[in-house]
Design a protein around this motif. Structure first.
Motif, PDB file in Angstrom:
ATOM      1  N   GLY A   4     -29.689 -31.221  30.724  1.00 31.18           N
ATOM      2  CA  GLY A   4     -28.422 -30.625  31.154  1.00 31.18           C
ATOM      3  C   GLY A   4     -27.249 -31.455  30.676  1.00 31.18           C
ATOM      4  O   GLY A   4     -27.397 -32.435  29.949  1.00 31.18           O
ATOM      5  N   LEU A   5     -26.061 -31.050  31.092  1.00 29.45           N
ATOM      6  CA  LEU A   5     -24.849 -31.746  30.677  1.00 29.45           C
ATOM      7  C   LEU A   5     -24.700 -33.073  31.398  1.00 29.45           C
ATOM      8  O   LEU A   5     -25.106 -33.214  32.556  1.00 29.45           O
ATOM      9  CB  LEU A   5     -23.623 -30.876  30.941  1.00 29.45           C
ATOM     10  CG  LEU A   5     -23.469 -29.644  30.060  1.00 29.45           C
ATOM     11  CD1 LEU A   5     -22.310 -28.806  30.545  1.00 29.45           C
ATOM     12  CD2 LEU A   5     -23.261 -30.031  28.614  1.00 29.45           C
ATOM     13  N   THR A   6     -24.095 -34.037  30.723  1.00 27.07           N
ATOM     14  CA  THR A   6     -23.830 -35.339  31.330  1.00 27.07           C
ATOM     15  C   THR A   6     -22.582 -35.243  32.200  1.00 27.07           C
ATOM     16  O   THR A   6     -21.801 -34.295  32.075  1.00 27.07           O
ATOM     17  CB  THR A   6     -23.610 -36.396  30.239  1.00 27.07           C
ATOM     18  OG1 THR A   6     -22.666 -35.896  29.313  1.00 27.07           O
ATOM     19  CG2 THR A   6     -24.892 -36.728  29.526  1.00 27.07           C
ATOM     20  N   PRO A   7     -22.331 -36.224  33.067  1.00 27.61           N
ATOM     21  CA  PRO A   7     -21.138 -36.186  33.908  1.00 27.61           C
ATOM     22  C   PRO A   7     -19.852 -36.174  33.078  1.00 27.61           C
ATOM     23  O   PRO A   7     -19.820 -36.698  31.953  1.00 27.61           O
ATOM     24  CB  PRO A   7     -21.226 -37.482  34.714  1.00 27.61           C
ATOM     25  CG  PRO A   7     -22.644 -37.891  34.652  1.00 27.61           C
ATOM     26  CD  PRO A   7     -23.186 -37.370  33.371  1.00 27.61           C
ATOM     27  N   VAL A   8     -18.809 -35.601  33.639  1.00 25.92           N
ATOM     28  CA  VAL A   8     -17.527 -35.487  32.951  1.00 25.92           C
ATOM     29  C   VAL A   8     -16.915 -36.864  32.726  1.00 25.92           C
ATOM     30  O   VAL A   8     -16.195 -37.078  31.753  1.00 25.92           O
ATOM     31  CB  VAL A   8     -16.560 -34.598  33.771  1.00 25.92           C
ATOM     32  CG1 VAL A   8     -15.211 -34.506  33.102  1.00 25.92           C
ATOM     33  CG2 VAL A   8     -17.148 -33.225  33.942  1.00 25.92           C
ATOM     34  N   SER A   9     -17.227 -37.824  33.577  1.00 20.37           N
ATOM     35  CA  SER A   9     -16.664 -39.165  33.452  1.00 20.37           C
ATOM     36  C   SER A   9     -17.016 -39.803  32.113  1.00 20.37           C
ATOM     37  O   SER A   9     -16.273 -40.631  31.592  1.00 20.37           O
ATOM     38  CB  SER A   9     -17.153 -40.052  34.588  1.00 20.37           C
ATOM     39  OG  SER A   9     -18.561 -40.135  34.571  1.00 20.37           O
ATOM     40  N   ARG A  10     -18.131 -39.421  31.548  1.00 20.87           N
ATOM     41  CA  ARG A  10     -18.539 -39.970  30.252  1.00 20.87           C
ATOM     42  C   ARG A  10     -17.635 -39.437  29.140  1.00 20.87           C
ATOM     43  O   ARG A  10     -17.326 -40.153  28.193  1.00 20.87           O
ATOM     44  CB  ARG A  10     -19.993 -39.578  29.994  1.00 20.87           C
ATOM     45  CG  ARG A  10     -20.590 -40.192  28.769  1.00 20.87           C
ATOM     46  CD  ARG A  10     -21.628 -41.229  29.107  1.00 20.87           C
ATOM     47  NE  ARG A  10     -22.085 -41.865  27.903  1.00 20.87           N
ATOM     48  CZ  ARG A  10     -23.279 -41.659  27.364  1.00 20.87           C
ATOM     49  NH1 ARG A  10     -24.128 -40.866  27.954  1.00 20.87           N
ATOM     50  NH2 ARG A  10     -23.617 -42.274  26.264  1.00 20.87           N
ATOM     51  N   ALA A  11     -17.194 -38.192  29.251  1.00 24.19           N
ATOM     52  CA  ALA A  11     -16.334 -37.592  28.233  1.00 24.19           C
ATOM     53  C   ALA A  11     -14.885 -38.040  28.377  1.00 24.19           C
ATOM     54  O   ALA A  11     -14.128 -38.025  27.403  1.00 24.19           O
ATOM     55  CB  ALA A  11     -16.406 -36.077  28.310  1.00 24.19           C
ATOM     56  N   VAL A  12     -14.496 -38.448  29.579  1.00 23.09           N
ATOM     57  CA  VAL A  12     -13.104 -38.790  29.856  1.00 23.09           C
ATOM     58  C   VAL A  12     -12.868 -40.298  29.765  1.00 23.09           C
ATOM     59  O   VAL A  12     -11.738 -40.745  29.827  1.00 23.09           O
ATOM     60  CB  VAL A  12     -12.706 -38.260  31.251  1.00 23.09           C
ATOM     61  CG1 VAL A  12     -11.252 -38.519  31.577  1.00 23.09           C
ATOM     62  CG2 VAL A  12     -12.981 -36.781  31.337  1.00 23.09           C
ATOM     63  N   GLN A  13     -13.951 -41.084  29.565  1.00 18.78           N
ATOM     64  CA  GLN A  13     -13.798 -42.540  29.561  1.00 18.78           C
ATOM     65  C   GLN A  13     -12.787 -42.983  28.513  1.00 18.78           C
ATOM     66  O   GLN A  13     -12.731 -42.441  27.411  1.00 18.78           O
ATOM     67  CB  GLN A  13     -15.145 -43.217  29.337  1.00 18.78           C
ATOM     68  CG  GLN A  13     -15.793 -42.969  28.004  1.00 18.78           C
ATOM     69  CD  GLN A  13     -17.115 -43.672  27.864  1.00 18.78           C
ATOM     70  OE1 GLN A  13     -17.361 -44.662  28.533  1.00 18.78           O
ATOM     71  NE2 GLN A  13     -17.977 -43.164  27.009  1.00 18.78           N
ATOM     72  N   ASP A  14     -11.962 -43.969  28.877  1.00 19.56           N
ATOM     73  CA  ASP A  14     -10.920 -44.467  27.991  1.00 19.56           C
ATOM     74  C   ASP A  14     -11.392 -45.792  27.414  1.00 19.56           C
ATOM     75  O   ASP A  14     -11.581 -46.763  28.141  1.00 19.56           O
ATOM     76  CB  ASP A  14      -9.613 -44.623  28.769  1.00 19.56           C
ATOM     77  CG  ASP A  14      -8.430 -44.791  27.843  1.00 19.56           C
ATOM     78  OD1 ASP A  14      -8.456 -44.217  26.742  1.00 19.56           O
ATOM     79  OD2 ASP A  14      -7.489 -45.517  28.221  1.00 19.56           O
ATOM     80  N   LEU A  15     -11.596 -45.819  26.113  1.00 20.55           N
ATOM     81  CA  LEU A  15     -12.094 -47.013  25.445  1.00 20.55           C
ATOM     82  C   LEU A  15     -10.933 -47.713  24.751  1.00 20.55           C
ATOM     83  O   LEU A  15     -10.034 -47.068  24.223  1.00 20.55           O
ATOM     84  CB  LEU A  15     -13.173 -46.630  24.430  1.00 20.55           C
ATOM     85  CG  LEU A  15     -14.346 -45.840  25.013  1.00 20.55           C
ATOM     86  CD1 LEU A  15     -15.204 -45.272  23.902  1.00 20.55           C
ATOM     87  CD2 LEU A  15     -15.171 -46.710  25.927  1.00 20.55           C
ATOM     88  N   THR A  16     -10.959 -49.043  24.742  1.00 19.81           N
ATOM     89  CA  THR A  16      -9.873 -49.812  24.138  1.00 19.81           C
ATOM     90  C   THR A  16     -10.217 -50.180  22.702  1.00 19.81           C
ATOM     91  O   THR A  16     -11.383 -50.329  22.347  1.00 19.81           O
ATOM     92  CB  THR A  16      -9.611 -51.101  24.940  1.00 19.81           C
ATOM     93  OG1 THR A  16     -10.832 -51.854  24.990  1.00 19.81           O
ATOM     94  CG2 THR A  16      -9.153 -50.786  26.346  1.00 19.81           C
ATOM     95  N   VAL A  17      -9.189 -50.335  21.896  1.00 17.86           N
ATOM     96  CA  VAL A  17      -9.376 -50.742  20.505  1.00 17.86           C
ATOM     97  C   VAL A  17      -9.876 -52.186  20.499  1.00 17.86           C
ATOM     98  O   VAL A  17      -9.365 -53.039  21.220  1.00 17.86           O
ATOM     99  CB  VAL A  17      -8.054 -50.618  19.718  1.00 17.86           C
ATOM    100  CG1 VAL A  17      -8.198 -51.170  18.319  1.00 17.86           C
ATOM    101  CG2 VAL A  17      -7.622 -49.166  19.675  1.00 17.86           C
ATOM    102  N   GLY A  18     -10.898 -52.449  19.721  1.00 13.26           N
ATOM    103  CA  GLY A  18     -11.491 -53.781  19.654  1.00 13.26           C
ATOM    104  C   GLY A  18     -12.709 -53.939  20.534  1.00 13.26           C
ATOM    105  O   GLY A  18     -13.393 -54.962  20.466  1.00 13.26           O
ATOM    106  N   ALA A  19     -13.003 -52.932  21.364  1.00 10.29           N
ATOM    107  CA  ALA A  19     -14.171 -53.003  22.245  1.00 10.29           C
ATOM    108  C   ALA A  19     -15.445 -52.781  21.436  1.00 10.29           C
ATOM    109  O   ALA A  19     -15.459 -52.028  20.465  1.00 10.29           O
ATOM    110  CB  ALA A  19     -14.069 -51.958  23.346  1.00 10.29           C
ATOM    111  N   GLU A  20     -16.517 -53.453  21.847  1.00  7.56           N
ATOM    112  CA  GLU A  20     -17.803 -53.300  21.188  1.00  7.56           C
ATOM    113  C   GLU A  20     -18.570 -52.176  21.886  1.00  7.56           C
ATOM    114  O   GLU A  20     -18.720 -52.189  23.108  1.00  7.56           O
ATOM    115  CB  GLU A  20     -18.587 -54.605  21.257  1.00  7.56           C
ATOM    116  CG  GLU A  20     -19.717 -54.675  20.282  1.00  7.56           C
ATOM    117  CD  GLU A  20     -20.360 -56.048  20.229  1.00  7.56           C
ATOM    118  OE1 GLU A  20     -21.198 -56.255  19.346  1.00  7.56           O
ATOM    119  OE2 GLU A  20     -20.037 -56.895  21.076  1.00  7.56           O
ATOM    120  N   VAL A  21     -19.029 -51.200  21.111  1.00 12.45           N
ATOM    121  CA  VAL A  21     -19.705 -50.035  21.676  1.00 12.45           C
ATOM    122  C   VAL A  21     -21.014 -49.770  20.945  1.00 12.45           C
ATOM    123  O   VAL A  21     -21.181 -50.143  19.785  1.00 12.45           O
ATOM    124  CB  VAL A  21     -18.821 -48.767  21.603  1.00 12.45           C
ATOM    125  CG1 VAL A  21     -17.629 -48.872  22.520  1.00 12.45           C
ATOM    126  CG2 VAL A  21     -18.398 -48.466  20.187  1.00 12.45           C
TER     127      VAL A  21
END
Length: 98
Positions: free
Chosen positions: A24-41
């Motif tokens: 099924g679909l993942t939580p909406v929080s995963r799509a709305v997460q705000d990532l910063t420039v320079g972060a390791e992902v």
């Protein structure tokens, strides 16, 4: 007889299937997460969301966010000796804990 299809999602059956309890679909929080420039992902593909999905070759790779482009992020990933720029939406990115 026709030849085998060599589409974008070929040879990715195991990689692009979810375990039965995660279907099924993942939580909406995963799509709305705000990532910063320079972060390791880490690039972890979410098979339930096709839009903004990077190529399955980069599934499991770790990179650094360089910029935001619309709703998506540009992630720099090392591929052998080269540095590739991957455009991906946040549903497919997970912050690496240091």
């Amino acid at each position: 007889m026709s030849g085998r299809s060599k589409g974008l999602r070929s040879k990715s059956r195991k990689k692009l299937t979810k375990h039965p309890r995660q279907r099924g679909l993942t939580p909406v929080s995963r799509a709305v997460q705000d990532l910063t420039v320079g972060a390791e992902v880490s690039i972890i593909l979410d098979p339930s969301v096709v839009k903004g999905q990077p190529h399955h070759r980069y599934h499991g790779r770790t990179g650094v966010i360089r910029e935001r482009r619309g709703r998506a992020y540009v992630v720099e990933v090392r591929d052998g000796g080269a540095i590739k720029k991957i455009i991906s939406r946040p549903e497919h990115l997970k912050v690496v804990e240091a």
